[in-house]
Design a protein around this motif. Structure first.
Motif, PDB file in Angstrom:
ATOM      1  N   GLU A 564       0.830  -1.199   0.000  1.00 23.33           N
ATOM      2  CA  GLU A 564       0.000   0.000   0.000  1.00 23.33           C
ATOM      3  C   GLU A 564       0.867   1.253   0.000  1.00 23.33           C
ATOM      4  OE1 GLU A 564      -2.987  -0.552  -0.511  1.00 23.33           O
ATOM      5  OE2 GLU A 564      -3.134  -2.650   0.076  1.00 23.33           O
ATOM      6  N   PHE A 565       1.915   1.246   0.811  1.00 24.95           N
ATOM      7  CA  PHE A 565       2.826   2.388   0.852  1.00 24.95           C
ATOM      8  C   PHE A 565       3.499   2.588  -0.499  1.00 24.95           C
ATOM      9  CE2 PHE A 565       3.381   3.274   5.522  1.00 24.95           C
ATOM     10  CZ  PHE A 565       3.346   4.655   5.392  1.00 24.95           C
ATOM     11  N   LEU A 566       3.983   1.492  -1.091  1.00 28.53           N
ATOM     12  CA  LEU A 566       4.683   1.593  -2.375  1.00 28.53           C
ATOM     13  C   LEU A 566       3.773   2.166  -3.446  1.00 28.53           C
ATOM     14  CD1 LEU A 566       7.228   1.008  -4.037  1.00 28.53           C
ATOM     15  CD2 LEU A 566       6.307  -1.283  -4.476  1.00 28.53           C
ATOM     16  N   GLU A 567       2.537   1.713  -3.473  1.00 26.40           N
ATOM     17  CA  GLU A 567       1.583   2.210  -4.467  1.00 26.40           C
ATOM     18  C   GLU A 567       1.362   3.713  -4.336  1.00 26.40           C
ATOM     19  OE1 GLU A 567      -3.159   1.601  -5.658  1.00 26.40           O
ATOM     20  OE2 GLU A 567      -2.217   0.309  -4.159  1.00 26.40           O
ATOM     21  N   MET A 568       1.223   4.191  -3.100  1.00 26.49           N
ATOM     22  CA  MET A 568       0.971   5.609  -2.887  1.00 26.49           C
ATOM     23  C   MET A 568       2.218   6.463  -3.138  1.00 26.49           C
ATOM     24  SD  MET A 568      -2.172   6.245  -2.207  1.00 26.49           S
ATOM     25  CE  MET A 568      -2.446   5.101  -3.553  1.00 26.49           C
ATOM     26  N   VAL A 569       3.403   5.962  -2.783  1.00 22.50           N
ATOM     27  CA  VAL A 569       4.626   6.736  -3.014  1.00 22.50           C
ATOM     28  C   VAL A 569       4.920   6.822  -4.515  1.00 22.50           C
ATOM     29  CG1 VAL A 569       7.114   6.811  -2.600  1.00 22.50           C
ATOM     30  CG2 VAL A 569       5.565   6.229  -0.745  1.00 22.50           C
ATOM     31  N   ILE A 570       4.656   5.741  -5.249  1.00 21.46           N
ATOM     32  CA  ILE A 570       4.811   5.796  -6.706  1.00 21.46           C
ATOM     33  C   ILE A 570       3.837   6.816  -7.299  1.00 21.46           C
ATOM     34  CG2 ILE A 570       4.431   4.500  -8.827  1.00 21.46           C
ATOM     35  CD1 ILE A 570       7.065   3.853  -7.539  1.00 21.46           C
ATOM     36  N   GLN A 571       2.619   6.833  -6.771  1.00 24.00           N
ATOM     37  CA  GLN A 571       1.655   7.841  -7.247  1.00 24.00           C
ATOM     38  C   GLN A 571       2.141   9.244  -6.911  1.00 24.00           C
ATOM     39  OE1 GLN A 571      -1.706   9.549  -5.106  1.00 24.00           O
ATOM     40  NE2 GLN A 571      -2.983   8.081  -6.199  1.00 24.00           N
ATOM     41  N   PHE A 572       2.711   9.418  -5.726  1.00 22.04           N
ATOM     42  CA  PHE A 572       3.280  10.711  -5.339  1.00 22.04           C
ATOM     43  C   PHE A 572       4.377  11.126  -6.317  1.00 22.04           C
ATOM     44  CE2 PHE A 572       6.499  13.143  -2.987  1.00 22.04           C
ATOM     45  CZ  PHE A 572       5.734  14.174  -2.463  1.00 22.04           C
ATOM     46  N   SER A 573       5.160  10.160  -6.780  1.00 19.94           N
ATOM     47  CA  SER A 573       6.208  10.441  -7.760  1.00 19.94           C
ATOM     48  C   SER A 573       5.609  10.905  -9.080  1.00 19.94           C
ATOM     49  CB  SER A 573       7.072   9.197  -7.978  1.00 19.94           C
ATOM     50  OG  SER A 573       7.629   8.732  -6.766  1.00 19.94           O
ATOM     51  N   PHE A 574       4.566  10.212  -9.533  1.00 16.35           N
ATOM     52  CA  PHE A 574       3.888  10.621 -10.761  1.00 16.35           C
ATOM     53  C   PHE A 574       3.309  12.028 -10.619  1.00 16.35           C
ATOM     54  CE2 PHE A 574       3.786   6.287 -12.487  1.00 16.35           C
ATOM     55  CZ  PHE A 574       3.871   6.556 -13.843  1.00 16.35           C
ATOM     56  N   THR A 575       2.784  12.328  -9.445  1.00 17.21           N
ATOM     57  CA  THR A 575       2.103  13.596  -9.229  1.00 17.21           C
ATOM     58  C   THR A 575       3.061  14.771  -9.224  1.00 17.21           C
ATOM     59  OG1 THR A 575       0.474  12.403  -7.887  1.00 17.21           O
ATOM     60  CG2 THR A 575       0.491  14.788  -7.680  1.00 17.21           C
ATOM     61  N   THR A 576       4.323  14.540  -8.858  1.00 18.32           N
ATOM     62  CA  THR A 576       5.255  15.654  -8.680  1.00 18.32           C
ATOM     63  C   THR A 576       6.352  15.725  -9.747  1.00 18.32           C
ATOM     64  OG1 THR A 576       6.531  14.262  -7.144  1.00 18.32           O
ATOM     65  CG2 THR A 576       4.901  15.776  -6.199  1.00 18.32           C
ATOM     66  N   ILE A 577       6.867  14.577 -10.198  1.00 14.47           N
ATOM     67  CA  ILE A 577       8.084  14.602 -11.010  1.00 14.47           C
ATOM     68  C   ILE A 577       7.840  15.161 -12.408  1.00 14.47           C
ATOM     69  CG2 ILE A 577       9.802  13.130 -12.131  1.00 14.47           C
ATOM     70  CD1 ILE A 577       9.947  11.483  -9.632  1.00 14.47           C
ATOM     71  N   PHE A 578       6.810  14.670 -13.109  1.00 10.04           N
ATOM     72  CA  PHE A 578       6.544  15.147 -14.471  1.00 10.04           C
ATOM     73  C   PHE A 578       5.227  15.916 -14.539  1.00 10.04           C
ATOM     74  CE2 PHE A 578       9.380  11.527 -15.695  1.00 10.04           C
ATOM     75  CZ  PHE A 578      10.368  12.317 -16.260  1.00 10.04           C
ATOM     76  N   VAL A 579       4.920  16.627 -13.453  1.00 13.01           N
ATOM     77  CA  VAL A 579       3.644  17.337 -13.417  1.00 13.01           C
ATOM     78  C   VAL A 579       3.617  18.474 -14.438  1.00 13.01           C
ATOM     79  CG1 VAL A 579       4.316  19.060 -11.685  1.00 13.01           C
ATOM     80  CG2 VAL A 579       1.946  18.268 -11.796  1.00 13.01           C
ATOM     81  N   ALA A 580       4.769  18.962 -14.900  1.00 15.35           N
ATOM     82  CA  ALA A 580       4.789  20.021 -15.913  1.00 15.35           C
ATOM     83  C   ALA A 580       4.156  19.560 -17.212  1.00 15.35           C
ATOM     84  CB  ALA A 580       6.231  20.476 -16.169  1.00 15.35           C
ATOM     85  N   ALA A 581       4.209  18.246 -17.468  1.00 19.18           N
ATOM     86  CA  ALA A 581       3.610  17.715 -18.691  1.00 19.18           C
ATOM     87  C   ALA A 581       2.175  17.266 -18.480  1.00 19.18           C
ATOM     88  CB  ALA A 581       4.440  16.541 -19.212  1.00 19.18           C
ATOM     89  N   PHE A 582       1.747  17.143 -17.230  1.00 23.60           N
ATOM     90  CA  PHE A 582       0.411  16.619 -16.960  1.00 23.60           C
ATOM     91  C   PHE A 582      -0.150  17.299 -15.716  1.00 23.60           C
ATOM     92  CE2 PHE A 582      -2.239  12.535 -16.202  1.00 23.60           C
ATOM     93  CZ  PHE A 582      -3.329  13.139 -16.778  1.00 23.60           C
ATOM     94  N   PRO A 583      -0.597  18.566 -15.802  1.00 23.23           N
ATOM     95  CA  PRO A 583      -1.068  19.296 -14.612  1.00 23.23           C
ATOM     96  C   PRO A 583      -2.332  18.723 -13.990  1.00 23.23           C
ATOM     97  CG  PRO A 583      -1.477  20.557 -16.614  1.00 23.23           C
ATOM     98  CD  PRO A 583      -0.623  19.400 -17.014  1.00 23.23           C
TER      99      PRO A 583
END
Length: 776
Positions: A564-583
């Motif tokens: 559960e933690f891994l799933e949410m941290v990966i989502q956190f990565s998606f939300t922050t790392i390339f957010v310039a391409a996907f606001p």
């Protein structure tokens, strides 16, 4: 609780409750319910009911049970037709010993244990530790070894009916999606480790609200201005003939064919995106700093602020074996080098899979172009990109299992001293593997796609056969957006469906396989039965049915909460790392998390066996992982804006090459002619770069020149001075962006203290009180 610990509500408590950040009933200072509702057993072992009493399996069962009895554990055996349940209960003396050692330890805290009361969660944790550190002396086999050899089939702790029902009614149901989480009750039932996961998830979900709102504003900003943009008008009205995008059946095409794609690209590649990316980079730091402050208030109330993992493990070792010897800290440079080499090889393999996806897209685009279906032929590159994204998702699913196996093997090679140390090592390795699995292809799309494919006459080819793919006609950022959207939507939607239907279906299968019980102890299933509430010993058949009810639930292990933690941290990565391409990523994450909180709660309370309550005062190494992701978010978003987007070329054109340069007229559009300025021309009438078939338009007209997106000379394909100027400005922007955002991150980290003054004063008061008690 927020008022008690000095946090002002400012009218925001409703939102906090909705996201599950605080309990809607406030803090609970009374004793945990499980203290007053003792279970029949602290722990249960399940084995096959063997007919051959002389078998090696039966002998090991008896030997292990006797070893537990030697440690003063009380064992009750209840047999079924095909299963035998060993109910385990520890005597009071074991918990008294634990309580005393906790009191004299360096990390003493004024918890329930110090008040002479041992909650059921503590009882389960101690018994679980004893079980997993008891072995058969003749063979040296521990419980996990016996389970692998089918000596025992399962191990679990029992759900408490009353507390389970209370959690189901107040928390673990879909209608509670917009209600607060009873974090204190979750802590009493599942332990601090699970409670802090839900506390973190609720806080993360709550702080996604401003991020999602600003992401929507950034999207609406692009939506409001893209129709009137001169860039869109120039593309849609252009008659420029573009060079073929592939070999063989690809023909020259008109730039105005990409009108729709250009509009889509401008939705996510504008000035609002730059501001939003900077906000999200700072948001990641603010989120972590406020989380530390929020966590401190709860662990202070739970009296585990000064809890020490090492002290706890030493105490449990002594409780298990008073003559135990400490496990020495050891380090082997040879093993460290071996692990480093193997990790590197694994990362090379993962990056190789990303390259395989690139090759797949290239070959798929060629075959789709040659397809007899006109629709696929016209949109070959887009279809190949989407197929590659779907294949990437399935690669992620498969590699998740492979990564776990490899990470476990690497931890075994390391021979970490403690279970907690092994868990930290496994978490870092598993996250690293998963990060590269998910982001290798995205990194290629963001920073390499369309920049290493060469130019007419010198295209880069795979095995001298297939041309390397170019950026999407609408812009390089469009490719990254499409790929992120597909992966994020597929990952969240499919995972949520499987996460709920999987355990439900498995439990249904187990119920179908087991025969119906002819006898039922009705007293145990009465909602208001006085005897059961008073803790009176139950009849054997009632105990058996309670054991079977828990046995039929889905299995849990040490990976259950980790997943559960891994799933949410990966989502956190998606939300922050390339957010310039996907606001819109924060919005999707917010909607997913509102469902995720209740989905995980329903699984833990109703569909799965009870997790062994674990004691802790933070989320462990995940905090370091989140901080690392925050740093990567600054770097990645700066590079996406500076390298991948057209923000810098547009800026340079406006102030250096455009019509507004050296002009004072206000009637001139500063971006007029920008699209033509980004295109280079190649004369193809005297060259063999393209075939005659490729140089004919769909109307059959033959062309002698075509354009392609680059800054090159039409004579010798050398890079123009404008290219080097734009490159210099890109690098300067990346450096400036990262420094500015890092400064803001440091200011935010300094401005938000990790603990409030009330928490510090409460801790000071507790320490003083404990010292005064010692004098008495």
């Amino acid at each position: 609780m927020a008022d008690k610990l000095g946090h002002k509500r400012h009218g925001s408590i409703d939102l906090l409750e909705v996201m599950g950040v605080v309990n809607e009933k406030g803090s609970t200072n009374h004793l945990p319910p499980s203290v007053h509702t003792p279970l029949t057993y602290d722990y249960v072992l399940v084995a096959d009911n063997l007919e051959d009493l002389n078998s090696e399996t039966y002998r090991k069962q008896v030997t292990f049970v006797n070893a537990l009895k030697d440690k003063r554990l009380k064992i009750s055996k209840i047999s079924d037709d095909d299963k035998v349940f060993y109910g385990i209960k520890a005597p009071k003396e074991i918990f008294e010993q634990y309580r005393y050692l906790l009191k004299v330890s360096d990390a003493c805290n004024w918890s329930y244990e110090q008040q002479g009361i041992v909650p059921l969660s503590t009882r389960i944790r101690i018994v679980n530790f004893i079980l997993h550190h008891t072995c058969i002396y003749e063979t040296g086999e521990y419980l996990q070894d016996l389970i692998k050899k089918n000596v025992f089939e399962a191990e679990f702790c029992l759900h408490e009916k009353k507390e389970q029902k209370d959690l189901r009614m107040s928390w673990a149901r879909w209608t509670a999606c917009f209600q607060g989480q009873p974090i204190s009750n979750v802590r009493n039932y599942f332990g601090e480790k699970v409670a802090l996961y839900y506390l973190w998830l609720g806080w993360y979900t709550f702080l996604l609200i401003p991020a999602a709102l600003l992401g929507i504003i950034a999207f609406l900003y692009g939506l409001a201005f893209y129709q009137s943009s001169p860039l869109i008008k120039e593309v849609c009205e252009s008659s420029t003939v573009m060079c073929p995008l592939c070999d063989n059946k690809c023909k020259v095409w008109s730039l105005n064919e990409t009108c729709s794609y250009a509009k889509m690209n401008l939705l996510f590649d504008n000035e609002g995106t730059v501001a939003f990316a900077m906000f999200m980079a700072v948001w990641a730091t603010v989120f972590l700093e406020f989380w530390k402050r929020h966590r401190a208030s709860y662990v202070c109330e739970w009296k585990v602020f000064d809890w020490s993992e090492e002290e706890e493990e030493l105490i449990l070792e002594i409780v298990n074996d008073p003559d135990c010897e400490p496990k020495q800290h050891k380090h082997s440079y040879l093993r460290s080098i071996l692990v480093m080499v193997l990790v590197t090889l694994m990362l090379v393999l993962i990056i190789g899979l990303a390259h395989a996806l690139v090759v797949f897209r290239v070959i798929a685009a060629v075959h789709l172009t040659e397809s007899s279906w006109e629709f696929l032929s016209d949109y070959a590159n887009t279809a190949a990109l989407m197929m590659g994204a779907v294949l990437h998702y399935f690669t992620i699913t498969i590699m998740t299992r492979v990564n776990r196996i490899v990470a476990i093997k690497l931890c075994d090679i390391e021979r970490v001293r403690s279970h907690a140390g092994k868990e930290r090592s496994f978490t870092v390795k598993m996250f690293t593997f998963q990060f590269f699995t998910l982001f290798s292809s995205l990194i290629y799309t963001a920073f390499f796609l369309g920049r290493i494919n060469g130019h007419p006459g010198a295209y880069v080819r795979i095995q001298q056969k297939w041309r390397l793919e170019e950026c999407h006609p609408g812009g390089c950022l469009t490719d990254l957006f499409i790929q992120m959207a597909i992966i994020l939507i597929l990952k969240q939607s499919i995972n949520n469906v499987l996460e709920f239907t999987g355990p439900w279906f498995c439990r249904w299968i187990k119920r179908r396989k087991l025969p119906r019980q002819k006898r039922k102890c009705a007293n145990c299933y009465m909602k208001e039965n006085q005897e059961c509430r008073a803790g009176v010993e139950l009849c054997d058949n009632c105990k058996l049915q309670d054991l079977q009810r828990n046995y039929r639930l889905n299995k849990v292990d040490c990976f259950s909460l980790f997943n559960e933690f891994l799933e949410m941290v990966i989502q956190f990565s998606f939300t922050t790392i390339f957010v310039a391409a996907f606001p819109l990523a924060p919005l999707l994450a917010l909607l997913n998390n509102i469902i995720e909180i209740r989905l995980d709660a329903i699984k833990m309370v109703s569909l799965e066996r009870r997790l062994v309550p674990q004691k802790t005062n933070n989320i462990g190494v995940w905090t370091d992982v989140l901080e690392a992701v925050g740093v990567l978010a600054v770097i990645a978003n700066g590079l996406v804006i500076g390298i991948s987007s057209d923000f810098i070329p547009r800026l340079v054109y406006r102030y250096y090459y455009g019509p507004c340069y050296n002009s004072t007229s206000r009637d001139i559009n500063c971006m007029a002619g920008y699209i033509s300025n980004t295109l280079s021309i190649v004369q193809v009438n005297d060259t063999q770069i393209f075939s005659d078939y490729q140089l004919r338009t769909h109307n059959g007209q033959y062309v002698t020149s075509c354009s392609y997106k680059d800054y090159r000379s039409s004579e010798d394909f050398s890079l123009t001075p404008q290219f080097w100027l734009i490159l210099a400005v890109r690098l300067a922007f990346v450096i400036l962006f990262e420094h500015v955002v890092v400064i803001f991150k440091f200011i935010a980290a300094w401005f938000v203290p990790s603990s409030s003054l009330q928490v510090k004063n409460t801790r000071l008061h507790d320490k003083l009180k404990r010292l005064k008690e010692e004098l008495r």
